[in-house]
Design a protein around this motif. Structure first.
Motif, mmCIF file in Angstrom:
data_model
loop_
_atom_site.group_PDB
_atom_site.id
_atom_site.type_symbol
_atom_site.label_atom_id
_atom_site.label_comp_id
_atom_site.label_asym_id
_atom_site.label_seq_id
_atom_site.Cartn_x
_atom_site.Cartn_y
_atom_site.Cartn_z
ATOM 1 N N LEU A 1 0.824 -1.206 0.000
ATOM 2 C CA LEU A 1 0.000 0.000 0.000
ATOM 3 C C LEU A 1 0.860 1.257 0.000
ATOM 4 O O LEU A 1 0.540 2.254 -0.690
ATOM 5 N N GLY A 2 1.962 1.262 0.732
ATOM 6 C CA GLY A 2 2.854 2.419 0.748
ATOM 7 C C GLY A 2 3.466 2.675 -0.615
ATOM 8 O O GLY A 2 3.546 3.832 -1.069
ATOM 9 N N THR A 3 3.900 1.608 -1.279
ATOM 10 C CA THR A 3 4.463 1.770 -2.623
ATOM 11 C C THR A 3 3.413 2.295 -3.600
ATOM 12 O O THR A 3 3.697 3.158 -4.443
ATOM 13 N N LEU A 4 2.178 1.779 -3.476
ATOM 14 C CA LEU A 4 1.097 2.248 -4.345
ATOM 15 C C LEU A 4 0.807 3.724 -4.112
ATOM 16 O O LEU A 4 0.599 4.500 -5.079
ATOM 17 N N LEU A 5 0.803 4.178 -2.860
ATOM 18 C CA LEU A 5 0.579 5.593 -2.565
ATOM 19 C C LEU A 5 1.681 6.462 -3.152
ATOM 20 O O LEU A 5 1.426 7.559 -3.666
ATOM 21 N N ALA A 6 2.946 5.993 -3.084
ATOM 22 C CA ALA A 6 4.049 6.778 -3.645
ATOM 23 C C ALA A 6 3.892 6.926 -5.157
ATOM 24 O O ALA A 6 4.135 8.007 -5.714
ATOM 25 N N VAL A 7 3.462 5.857 -5.816
ATOM 26 C CA VAL A 7 3.242 5.922 -7.263
ATOM 27 C C VAL A 7 2.115 6.889 -7.594
ATOM 28 O O VAL A 7 2.200 7.685 -8.546
ATOM 29 N N LEU A 8 1.041 6.859 -6.800
ATOM 30 C CA LEU A 8 -0.078 7.777 -7.026
ATOM 31 C C LEU A 8 0.339 9.219 -6.795
ATOM 32 O O LEU A 8 -0.071 10.125 -7.541
ATOM 33 N N GLU A 9 1.151 9.473 -5.750
ATOM 34 C CA GLU A 9 1.629 10.835 -5.502
ATOM 35 C C GLU A 9 2.468 11.348 -6.674
ATOM 36 O O GLU A 9 2.324 12.513 -7.102
ATOM 37 N N LEU A 10 3.321 10.498 -7.197
ATOM 38 C CA LEU A 10 4.123 10.903 -8.334
ATOM 39 C C LEU A 10 3.266 11.106 -9.580
ATOM 40 O O LEU A 10 3.505 12.034 -10.377
ATOM 41 N N THR A 11 2.254 10.292 -9.734
ATOM 42 C CA THR A 11 1.348 10.419 -10.881
ATOM 43 C C THR A 11 0.603 11.751 -10.841
ATOM 44 O O THR A 11 0.486 12.468 -11.852
ATOM 45 N N PHE A 12 0.086 12.128 -9.673
ATOM 46 C CA PHE A 12 -0.654 13.392 -9.556
ATOM 47 C C PHE A 12 0.267 14.578 -9.826
ATOM 48 O O PHE A 12 -0.117 15.550 -10.489
#
Length: 459
Positions: A406-417
């Motif tokens: 979940l932490g890795t997924l959140l980091a990817v989403l933050e970078l995507t935004f």
């Protein structure tokens, strides 16, 4: 006249046949000792009683059991007279003696002995808390090898996740062109190790994704340390089964633990007649200190009280271990001998009894009786149960894995935004901006250096 003679002869012959078909009732002597012979109300039960019943069926005789009058197995005095069960057989007071009678040369000369129905030897009984010094790797014993491997994988996986997340998340590393990323892989390893000591190692992650991973690792560490110290302390309690006295040589070479055997027993005779210097030292020590016991029960009681090693028949010691969980028997067994049924010298029934015992052994009946009467009342060994297996922590491993994912997924989403916002501001393609961001954040050489230092190096 001839007819009358024929009738009388026929009647006499029939009487002889009838009389010969009536089986005599054999007189059997025994002695009370658990689990061979025990009282159950007015009846007797135990291993020897079951064995006697099976042997009687095969040989074909009736019997009547009585307890030995003087409560002894049988020992020869200076005048050559026998007491106990052997004495009763020698004097013809009984026909058979069935008990844990050790087959010895002296008894074989006095009475007839069958083939052994049980093999035994001489061993040592003592408490489990007589433990040896701690080994160099005893600190690893609370966890199994699989658990340690799982912990190592979890540690490396968490450090790698923190390293990746702190590079991907723009909330953690906003300007990769000019800012220095403090979370190198070595620092991530150090930070993760610091959590295992409950000390921490700053700086801490600022992004939500990094904090989520760290929180899951902290929870995993707290539970892991609680399990470790709990099982480490329990493995160092007096339940340890590592023995200082592992054999008779260890027993003879120490003077901290008192030891002795049953007075007047074949065990004592073994040490007395032995030419082995270690066994002779043991005998001389027992004679000098008069550390004999008068009964098996007394030997077991003294062993339970501690600082005393009881030397006796291995099968009897196995029974004591099965009944008293704080006791343990040493692995070394010496002086192998057998238990036999005793009868008068020259008695023809000895042969039939030996054949019946061999038949019972080949059919597995003797092994069944052994397992029946030697069944342990102790639960599983606490020392073994204290070792934490990998499946015991599977819940914590699952939570940690979910946290890392979940932490890795959140980091990817933050970078995507951030990439979408930057693409809109710069009027560039979203894919081009995202590729550029990934290239800046994941390259190994200059990502952690300020841009001006990079320019100087290029110059």
């Amino acid at each position: 006249m001839l007819f009358c003679f024929f009738l009388l002869s026929s009647g006499f012959f029939l009487d002889m046949v009838v009389c010969s078909s009536v089986q005599p009732e054999l007189r059997i002597t025994t002695i009370k000792q658990e689990p061979y012979t025990m009282s159950k109300g007015a009846q007797l039960e135990g291993f020897c009683m079951d064995l006697l019943s099976e042997v009687a069926k095969k040989v074909g005789f009736k019997y009547k059991v009585q307890l030995v009058k003087d409560g002894s197995y049988g020992r020869q005095d200076e005048n050559g007279n026998w007491n106990g069960m052997i004495g009763e057989v020698v004097r013809g007071e009984v026909d058979l003696a069935i008990a844990p009678l050790t087959l010895t040369a002296a008894r074989e000369r006095a009475v007839g002995m069958t083939k052994p129905f049980m093999q035994t030897g001489i061993s040592i009984l003592l408490r489990k808390d007589i433990s040896e010094g701690a080994g160099f790797l005893d600190f690893l014993t609370p966890f199994s090898a699989e658990t340690w491997v799982g912990i190592l994988i979890a540690y490396l996986g968490t450090a790698a996740s923190i390293f990746v997340v702190t590079r991907l998340s723009p909330c953690e590393w906003d300007q990769p062109q000019s800012e220095r990323n403090t979370f190198s892989f070595l620092h991530s390893l150090w930070y993760t190790a610091g959590a295992l000591t409950l000390q921490g190692a700053g700086p801490h992650p600022k992004a939500l994704s990094g904090r989520l991973i760290c929180s899951c690792w902290w929870l995993f560490s707290v539970v892991l340390l609680a399990c470790y110290f709990s099982n480490l302390s329990s493995s160092k309690t007096p339940e340890s089964s590592h023995l200082t006295v592992k054999g008779f040589e260890d027993l003879a070479n120490q003077d901290m633990i008192e030891y002795g055997c049953l007075a007047g027993s074949s065990t004592l005779a073994f040490f007395k007649n032995s030419n082995n210097p270690v066994y002779r030292r043991i005998y001389e020590h027992m004679e000098r200190t008069k550390s004999f016991v008068s009964s098996m029960e007394e030997g077991v009681r003294r062993a339970k009280e501690g600082n005393y090693a009881f030397i006796g028949e291995s099968v009897s010691l196995d029974l004591a271990v099965a009944r008293h969980c704080e006791l343990v028997r040493a692995h070394e067994v010496i002086g192998m001998r057998g238990y036999s049924i005793a009868a008068g010298l020259g008695t023809p029934i000895i042969k039939n009894l030996s054949v019946a015992i061999l038949q019972l052994s080949e059919a597995g009946e003797l092994a069944y009786l052994r397992s029946k009467w030697w069944a342990s009342s102790c639960i599983a060994d606490k020392a073994k149960s204290s070792v934490v297996q990998l499946h015991s922590l599977k819940g914590m491993f699952l939570i940690l894995s979910l946290g890392l994912g979940l932490g890795t997924l959140l980091a990817v989403l933050e970078l995507t935004f951030k990439s979408r916002r930057s693409a809109a501001e710069q009027r560039k393609s979203y894919c081009a901006v995202l590729t550029e961001e990934l290239s800046l954040r994941l390259r190994n050489s200059n990502a952690n250096k300020p841009q001006e230092n990079v320019d100087k190096e290029k110059a």
